[in-house]
Motif scaffolding. Sequence first.
Motif, mmCIF file in Angstrom:
data_model
loop_
_atom_site.group_PDB
_atom_site.id
_atom_site.type_symbol
_atom_site.label_atom_id
_atom_site.label_comp_id
_atom_site.label_asym_id
_atom_site.label_seq_id
_atom_site.Cartn_x
_atom_site.Cartn_y
_atom_site.Cartn_z
ATOM 1 N N LYS A 181 36.776 18.497 9.487
ATOM 2 C CA LYS A 181 36.506 19.937 9.467
ATOM 3 C C LYS A 181 36.267 20.411 8.035
ATOM 4 C CE LYS A 181 38.141 24.459 10.978
ATOM 5 N NZ LYS A 181 39.212 25.225 11.656
ATOM 6 N N GLY A 182 35.164 21.086 7.832
ATOM 7 C CA GLY A 182 34.790 21.576 6.519
ATOM 8 C C GLY A 182 33.930 20.608 5.714
ATOM 9 N N TRP A 183 33.817 19.384 6.211
ATOM 10 C CA TRP A 183 33.000 18.388 5.514
ATOM 11 C C TRP A 183 31.521 18.694 5.723
ATOM 12 C CZ3 TRP A 183 34.506 14.768 2.116
ATOM 13 C CH2 TRP A 183 33.593 13.760 1.760
ATOM 14 N N ASN A 184 30.702 18.436 4.712
ATOM 15 C CA ASN A 184 29.268 18.684 4.837
ATOM 16 C C ASN A 184 28.485 17.714 3.951
ATOM 17 O OD1 ASN A 184 29.372 19.711 2.158
ATOM 18 N ND2 ASN A 184 29.884 21.760 2.936
ATOM 19 N N GLN A 185 27.180 17.888 3.924
ATOM 20 C CA GLN A 185 26.311 16.993 3.167
ATOM 21 C C GLN A 185 26.628 17.011 1.675
ATOM 22 O OE1 GLN A 185 23.728 15.012 4.725
ATOM 23 N NE2 GLN A 185 23.940 13.969 2.759
ATOM 24 N N SER A 186 26.951 18.162 1.154
ATOM 25 C CA SER A 186 27.253 18.273 -0.276
ATOM 26 C C SER A 186 28.464 17.431 -0.650
ATOM 27 C CB SER A 186 27.491 19.738 -0.660
ATOM 28 O OG SER A 186 26.326 20.501 -0.479
ATOM 29 N N TYR A 187 29.510 17.470 0.177
ATOM 30 C CA TYR A 187 30.697 16.650 -0.087
ATOM 31 C C TYR A 187 30.357 15.167 0.006
ATOM 32 C CZ TYR A 187 33.949 20.591 -0.021
ATOM 33 O OH TYR A 187 34.627 21.738 -0.322
ATOM 34 N N ALA A 188 29.536 14.814 0.982
ATOM 35 C CA ALA A 188 29.154 13.412 1.152
ATOM 36 C C ALA A 188 28.391 12.906 -0.069
ATOM 37 C CB ALA A 188 28.319 13.250 2.420
ATOM 38 N N PHE A 197 26.551 5.606 -6.331
ATOM 39 C CA PHE A 197 25.353 5.633 -5.500
ATOM 40 C C PHE A 197 24.560 6.905 -5.790
ATOM 41 C CE2 PHE A 197 28.473 3.045 -3.292
ATOM 42 C CZ PHE A 197 27.746 1.907 -2.983
ATOM 43 N N ARG A 198 23.306 6.912 -5.445
ATOM 44 C CA ARG A 198 22.462 8.056 -5.769
ATOM 45 C C ARG A 198 22.742 9.251 -4.856
ATOM 46 N NH1 ARG A 198 17.774 7.711 -8.870
ATOM 47 N NH2 ARG A 198 17.957 5.941 -10.290
ATOM 48 N N ASN A 199 23.125 8.967 -3.636
ATOM 49 C CA ASN A 199 23.503 10.017 -2.679
ATOM 50 C C ASN A 199 24.182 9.327 -1.508
ATOM 51 O OD1 ASN A 199 21.256 8.945 -1.184
ATOM 52 N ND2 ASN A 199 19.913 10.308 -2.330
ATOM 53 N N SER A 200 24.399 10.061 -0.442
ATOM 54 C CA SER A 200 24.997 9.460 0.756
ATOM 55 C C SER A 200 23.912 9.099 1.761
ATOM 56 C CB SER A 200 25.989 10.434 1.393
ATOM 57 O OG SER A 200 25.316 11.589 1.864
ATOM 58 N N PHE A 201 24.246 8.178 2.655
ATOM 59 C CA PHE A 201 23.300 7.791 3.699
ATOM 60 C C PHE A 201 23.601 8.509 5.004
ATOM 61 C CE2 PHE A 201 22.468 4.864 7.317
ATOM 62 C CZ PHE A 201 21.092 4.951 7.312
ATOM 63 N N SER A 202 24.865 8.510 5.421
ATOM 64 C CA SER A 202 25.228 9.180 6.664
ATOM 65 C C SER A 202 26.728 9.438 6.685
ATOM 66 C CB SER A 202 24.837 8.320 7.875
ATOM 67 O OG SER A 202 25.605 7.135 7.920
ATOM 68 N N PHE A 203 27.124 10.386 7.517
ATOM 69 C CA PHE A 203 28.541 10.621 7.776
ATOM 70 C C PHE A 203 28.689 11.135 9.199
ATOM 71 C CE2 PHE A 203 26.966 14.630 6.052
ATOM 72 C CZ PHE A 203 27.516 15.581 6.894
ATOM 73 N N ARG A 204 29.888 10.960 9.740
ATOM 74 C CA ARG A 204 30.157 11.404 11.102
ATOM 75 C C ARG A 204 31.644 11.651 11.265
ATOM 76 N NH1 ARG A 204 32.412 7.329 14.115
ATOM 77 N NH2 ARG A 204 32.341 5.228 13.153
ATOM 78 N N ALA A 205 31.982 12.246 12.388
ATOM 79 C CA ALA A 205 33.395 12.451 12.722
ATOM 80 C C ALA A 205 33.912 11.227 13.457
ATOM 81 C CB ALA A 205 33.556 13.697 13.593
#
Length: 493
Positions: A181-188, A197-205
């Motif tokens: 909860k509260g997690w988003n692309q910016s945090y990833a 790493f240059r950025n994130s690839f994916s995230f999920r619950a």
Amino acid sequence: MSKKDENDPPPPYYPTSMHTLPPIKSYEEVVYGVGPGVTPLNHPRYIPRYPTPVVAPQVIVQSIPPSKKRRRCCNNNAQCYGGSGGILLVLGLLALAIWLGVRYGTRLATVAIFHNHDDDDSYQEQTSSRIDSCPNNTVECDGIKHCKFGSDEANCVRFDRAGGLQVRTSQDGRFLPVCYKGWNQSYADHTCTQLGFRNSFSFRAASAPNSIGLTVTNKLSAPIQSGVEISTSCPSNEVVSLQCIDCGVPKVTSRIIGGSQAEVGRWPWQLSLHYKGSHICGAVLIAPDFALSAAHCFPRGTVVPADWQLYGGVVSLDELSSPYLVERIVVNENYNTTTNNHDIALLKLTAPVSFNDQVQPACLPAFDVPLPHGTQCWTSGFGTTDEGRSAVSKDLMEVTVGIITKDVCNSPRVYGGAVSRNMICAGHLGGGKDSCQGDSGGPLMCKHGNRWYVVGITSWGQGCGRRNKPGVYAKVGSQLSWIYSTMGRESLS
């Protein structure tokens, strides 16, 4: 790579000899530790396959002030060599030992003094305090670098085998899952960038039991460990599963059992490391900008990064693609030249690699990945195909190897206690299938789910394919905090 199946025809050999040892010079671009009291490697180490290090009581050597480092002294209070004649004699003997090592894959002139710190947790702490300077009131994982080289913030983020993100904070001191909860692309992206790493690839619950967790705040300008706070439970029992890079999935899935030539795209993270135009070691691509190799591939003061090139997406040294250029070589500051402990190095590339069907990164393992005895894994490389040969293979070779537990590998009939907890054994106790000279720095790969993980870096062994002498690899799982913190630091430089 040694593969002595009686039913297999002998593989082709590289028609020219392996490149000679780079000349001994002094350059600053190769990093051999970053802390006070760290002494650069004092003699070249080049060939990966050594006789078993001798197990002996721990010897504590006091640092010698730079102004007094004028003579090269023998161990055990033996006579010190002084003057140009003694130096020339020592250098001549060393050159002979190196040549014998290249020719026969053995370290004939060096007796290793080894103390097994395997179950001594204080060893890691003592090592860290030796290479970094920290105030007495240092607080670990508070997002603020108190120590000169940041060792207090180096081991604060990790991933479990399901990709679950775990963070250690100064509030608790334990690694805890991060609530979804509260997690988003910016945090990833912020977290993956922190790890290099240059950025994130994916995230999920991901589902998790109803237990204590960490909730994110709005603080994105500092490391993730200072941007979370303790919660008694995660809403809906959901935690973050994060993947920083798409990795470990080759585009070619066919397999040749028993050790043979690898197909194009079979191991797309395998790299060939060249020094001035000749294959020296292997390496493993783990990110667009970074690759892993073995520390012993880079003898002290022998190279500048511009002399080294990496080649990816190739299965033949006769058909090389355009090289990847090396910007910086960072050797693990804890690397021990006599015991082979912490035999790992990180290479930063001058430009990010473009991924395709032939070039992909391998996954770094989770901290809790199980590797029981007998687990079938693979190793690959351009190394020699038979012990004693001085020519590497022109073709990328692959072979299956079984994981051998540390207890078995440290038994008197195998390596007699020379395998530390920073190493992992793999091969066949009956002999026949093994890595060999020129495979150093290459990957030991195990599959979990549909992805391949680099669990080891080819390091050392006694001979190639000998009975009761399996290959020994630097254990990547025990180097994760060093890898992530070094990648993160180098990404900012």
